[in-house]
Scaffold this motif. Structure first.
Motif, PDB file in Angstrom:
ATOM      1  N   VAL A 161      19.777   0.758 -13.296  1.00  0.00           N
ATOM      2  CA  VAL A 161      20.897   1.582 -12.826  1.00  0.00           C
ATOM      3  C   VAL A 161      21.908   0.710 -12.081  1.00  0.00           C
ATOM      4  N   ALA A 162      21.413  -0.252 -11.320  1.00  0.00           N
ATOM      5  CA  ALA A 162      22.309  -1.164 -10.587  1.00  0.00           C
ATOM      6  C   ALA A 162      23.202  -1.934 -11.550  1.00  0.00           C
ATOM      7  N   ARG A 163      22.646  -2.395 -12.673  1.00  0.00           N
ATOM      8  CA  ARG A 163      23.455  -3.108 -13.672  1.00  0.00           C
ATOM      9  C   ARG A 163      24.543  -2.192 -14.237  1.00  0.00           C
ATOM     10  N   ARG A 164      24.213  -0.937 -14.447  1.00  0.00           N
ATOM     11  CA  ARG A 164      25.211   0.019 -14.958  1.00  0.00           C
ATOM     12  C   ARG A 164      26.318   0.236 -13.932  1.00  0.00           C
ATOM     13  N   ARG A 176      24.028  11.189  -9.984  1.00  0.00           N
ATOM     14  CA  ARG A 176      23.401  12.287  -9.247  1.00  0.00           C
ATOM     15  C   ARG A 176      22.017  12.600  -9.803  1.00  0.00           C
ATOM     16  N   SER A 177      21.852  12.449 -11.102  1.00  0.00           N
ATOM     17  CA  SER A 177      20.578  12.815 -11.716  1.00  0.00           C
ATOM     18  C   SER A 177      19.623  11.630 -11.876  1.00  0.00           C
ATOM     19  N   ALA A 178      20.014  10.470 -11.381  1.00  0.00           N
ATOM     20  CA  ALA A 178      19.136   9.302 -11.498  1.00  0.00           C
ATOM     21  C   ALA A 178      17.820   9.575 -10.784  1.00  0.00           C
ATOM     22  N   ALA A 179      16.735   9.325 -11.487  1.00  0.00           N
ATOM     23  CA  ALA A 179      15.391   9.515 -10.929  1.00  0.00           C
ATOM     24  C   ALA A 179      14.567   8.284 -11.272  1.00  0.00           C
ATOM     25  N   PHE A 180      13.744   7.894 -10.358  1.00  0.00           N
ATOM     26  CA  PHE A 180      12.961   6.680 -10.539  1.00  0.00           C
ATOM     27  C   PHE A 180      11.482   6.995 -10.346  1.00  0.00           C
ATOM     28  N   VAL A 214      18.094   2.612  -1.570  1.00  0.00           N
ATOM     29  CA  VAL A 214      18.593   2.900  -2.918  1.00  0.00           C
ATOM     30  C   VAL A 214      19.447   4.161  -2.890  1.00  0.00           C
ATOM     31  N   ASP A 215      18.936   5.200  -2.242  1.00  0.00           N
ATOM     32  CA  ASP A 215      19.684   6.460  -2.170  1.00  0.00           C
ATOM     33  C   ASP A 215      21.032   6.274  -1.471  1.00  0.00           C
ATOM     34  N   ALA A 216      21.063   5.469  -0.417  1.00  0.00           N
ATOM     35  CA  ALA A 216      22.312   5.226   0.304  1.00  0.00           C
ATOM     36  C   ALA A 216      23.325   4.518  -0.596  1.00  0.00           C
ATOM     37  N   LEU A 217      22.872   3.555  -1.386  1.00  0.00           N
ATOM     38  CA  LEU A 217      23.786   2.857  -2.274  1.00  0.00           C
ATOM     39  C   LEU A 217      24.286   3.790  -3.380  1.00  0.00           C
ATOM     40  N   LEU A 218      23.413   4.622  -3.917  1.00  0.00           N
ATOM     41  CA  LEU A 218      23.851   5.589  -4.926  1.00  0.00           C
ATOM     42  C   LEU A 218      24.881   6.540  -4.332  1.00  0.00           C
ATOM     43  N   ASP A 219      24.635   7.004  -3.111  1.00  0.00           N
ATOM     44  CA  ASP A 219      25.591   7.891  -2.443  1.00  0.00           C
ATOM     45  C   ASP A 219      26.937   7.193  -2.249  1.00  0.00           C
ATOM     46  N   ALA A 220      26.911   5.938  -1.814  1.00  0.00           N
ATOM     47  CA  ALA A 220      28.152   5.194  -1.603  1.00  0.00           C
ATOM     48  C   ALA A 220      28.907   5.017  -2.919  1.00  0.00           C
ATOM     49  N   LEU A 264       0.818  -1.214   0.000  1.00  0.00           N
ATOM     50  CA  LEU A 264       0.000   0.000   0.000  1.00  0.00           C
ATOM     51  C   LEU A 264       0.857   1.272   0.000  1.00  0.00           C
ATOM     52  N   THR A 265       2.172   1.086  -0.006  1.00  0.00           N
ATOM     53  CA  THR A 265       3.101   2.209   0.057  1.00  0.00           C
ATOM     54  C   THR A 265       3.874   2.291  -1.252  1.00  0.00           C
ATOM     55  N   TYR A 266       4.257   3.502  -1.621  1.00  0.00           N
ATOM     56  CA  TYR A 266       5.027   3.698  -2.841  1.00  0.00           C
ATOM     57  C   TYR A 266       6.520   3.720  -2.552  1.00  0.00           C
ATOM     58  N   GLY A 267       7.257   3.070  -3.430  1.00  0.00           N
ATOM     59  CA  GLY A 267       8.706   3.078  -3.389  1.00  0.00           C
ATOM     60  C   GLY A 267       9.233   3.212  -4.806  1.00  0.00           C
ATOM     61  N   TYR A 268      10.541   3.192  -4.954  1.00  0.00           N
ATOM     62  CA  TYR A 268      11.138   3.317  -6.285  1.00  0.00           C
ATOM     63  C   TYR A 268      10.789   2.104  -7.139  1.00  0.00           C
ATOM     64  N   ARG A 269      10.512   2.353  -8.411  1.00  0.00           N
ATOM     65  CA  ARG A 269      10.186   1.286  -9.365  1.00  0.00           C
ATOM     66  C   ARG A 269      11.392   0.347  -9.486  1.00  0.00           C
TER      67      ARG A 269
END
Length: 188
Positions: free
Chosen positions: A137-140, A157-161, A173-179, A125-130
């Motif tokens: 992005v993870a594969r890239r 930096r500009s990745a949007a989901f 997801v954001d934490a992994l992108l930051d790392a 019932l909650t929304y999260g990243y697709r």
């Protein structure tokens, strides 16, 4: 880049017009002033991560978001370069590279999880990243870290989901992108 002097002065940002919204000018100006002061004092009042997670209220007639975000990216790069230079002087380049390699391996280990199960999910019932977009992005990221394929810090930096019910938890997801960005900046 290791000098904040090449960043545009706050007055150089374009103001949005009409009903368009942009970043609150006073909030942006205050943050940039604090970042410049911290950088010039060579203290740790602000870090590259602080710059990366900075956010500003949106207002009509505010600063153009893309211009401010580009400036923040350059400032984050400058802070990261300063940290890298300090560490290389203190510990040597080999130790710095080994640390970055270890952090990259942690990211690769996390992204080795099965497709559509790389991160925890929010409730149905909650929304999260697709998930499929995040997995793309993870594969890239994996191809960049493992194979040396091209991927820029700006792209991450500009990745949007888009959002979906039962999607991936945004914070993870954001934490992994930051790392990943931190690793990329470490080896620039």
């Amino acid at each position: 880049m290791t000098d904040l002097q090449t960043n545009p002065a706050p007055s150089a940002f374009t103001l949005t017009s009409g009903r368009a919204r942009g970043y609150h000018p006073a909030a942006v100006d205050a943050f940039l002033s604090a970042a410049k002061a911290s950088f010039e004092r060579d203290d740790d009042a602000l870090s590259a991560e602080d710059v990366r997670v900075a956010s500003f209220p949106m207002v009509r007639g505010g600063y153009a978001v893309a211009e401010v975000d580009a400036a923040l990216g350059r400032i984050e790069d400058a802070f990261a370069a300063r940290i890298r230079d300090r560490a290389v002087r203190a510990e040597g380049a080999t130790a710095w590279v080994e640390q970055a390699r270890g952090e990259a391996q942690v990211i690769l280990d996390h992204l080795a999880r099965p497709k559509m199960h790389k991160f925890a999910r929010v409730g149905w019932l909650t929304y999260g990243y697709r998930a499929e977009e995040v997995d793309h992005v993870a594969r890239r990221i994996v191809r960049y870290l493992r194979d040396g394929d091209e991927l820029s810090v700006e792209q991450l930096r500009s990745a949007a989901f888009r959002m979906q019910r039962g999607g991936y938890r945004e914070e993870q997801v954001d934490a992994l992108l930051d790392a990943t960005i931190e690793v990329m900046l470490a080896v620039r």
